[in-house]
Write an enzyme that holds these catalytic residues in place. Structure first.
Site, PDB file in Angstrom:
ATOM      1  CE  LYS A   1      37.953  34.596   0.140  1.00 42.63           C
ATOM      2  NZ  LYS A   1      37.103  34.326  -1.013  1.00 42.63           N
TER       3      LYS A   1
ATOM      4  CD  GLU B   1      32.767  29.344   0.250  1.00 42.99           C
ATOM      5  OE1 GLU B   1      32.159  29.800  -0.730  1.00 42.99           O
ATOM      6  OE2 GLU B   1      33.434  30.054   1.027  1.00 42.99           O
TER       7      GLU B   1
END
Length: 237
Positions: free
Chosen positions: A108, A115
């Site tokens: 993550k 991102e």
């Protein structure tokens, strides 16, 4: 599903005495993976199974399903698999048992670093388009067109297109972008592994710049130009 850090840790400390042997505790915070590994050692020493779950999907997760990246023992993950399948976009898509404890939050972390870079690239590209005023580009139409067939199509582009349809000027939006910590952890991990990650690192630094953390350096640069070249210095209103 609490904020990473002290809030999660104090909550775990308070509920640990209430749990029974072989109960499963799932940490769904966006935590630093090394903290999760250390946390799991204390939890598992009490006979409780520990799973770290990186969760992506934001406010759209309830509608679209959540991307779930989990770390933990095979036995513990097998027991919670029905919940993972229910929360994910599909039972066989959008979730992964990444590996041992810590791996979920590690994946993550890298996900959020990526991102950062994707968001920065989109923002810079549209800023360039917006700056070429003589073409009179309709940014909403450009974004909408890119959503089909283009190699840059993505959910981030979908959200950008939706934003630009509502407001292309964005005059009421403060140019301040927060950072949740995972971009920093990704950059630090890249340094520790001696893996070059300039895009992610610069995207993180641009977020810091938007928060005014480069104001002093910018002021000093302006004064340097004034000192060596006599260039005018703009004064704050």
């Amino acid at each position: 599903m609490l904020p990473a850090g002290e809030v999660t840790q104090s909550h775990i400390d308070s509920i640990l005495p209430l749990l029974s042997k072989n109960d499963i505790l799932i940490n769904g915070a966006n935590a630093f993976y090394e903290d999760s590994i250390a946390q799991s050692q204390k939890v598992e020493a009490a006979g409780i199974r520990y799973i770290d779950a990186g969760v992506s999907g934001g406010i759209w997760g309830l509608q679209e399903g959540y991307a779930l990246m989990v770390g933990g023992s095979r036995e513990a993950v097998a027991q919670v698999t029905p919940f993972l399948e229910a929360l994910a976009p599909a039972a066989d898509k959008g979730w992964l048992h990444c590996g041992p404890v810590g791996s979920g939050h590690f994946v993550k972390m890298a996900h959020n670093g990526i991102e950062y870079g994707m968001m920065q690239a989109l923002a810079e590209g549209f800023a360039i388009l917006q700056g070429k005023t003589e073409f009179g580009l309709d940014l909403a139409k450009v974004a909408e067109m890119w959503r089909y067939g283009s190699v840059v199509r993505s959910w981030l582009l979908d959200l950008t297109a939706d934003t630009l349809t509502k407001d292309q000027v964005l005059a009421s939006i403060a140019p301040i972008v927060a950072d949740s910590g995972e971009g920093l952890w990704t950059a630090q991990t890249a340094l520790a592994l001696k893996i070059p990650a300039p895009v992610i690192t610069l995207a993180l630094q641009m977020r810091w710049a938007s928060q005014g953390r480069d104001d002093y350096a910018a002021r000093l640069l302006a004064m340097m130009r004034n000192e060596f070249g006599g260039h005018a210095v703009q004064q704050e209103a």
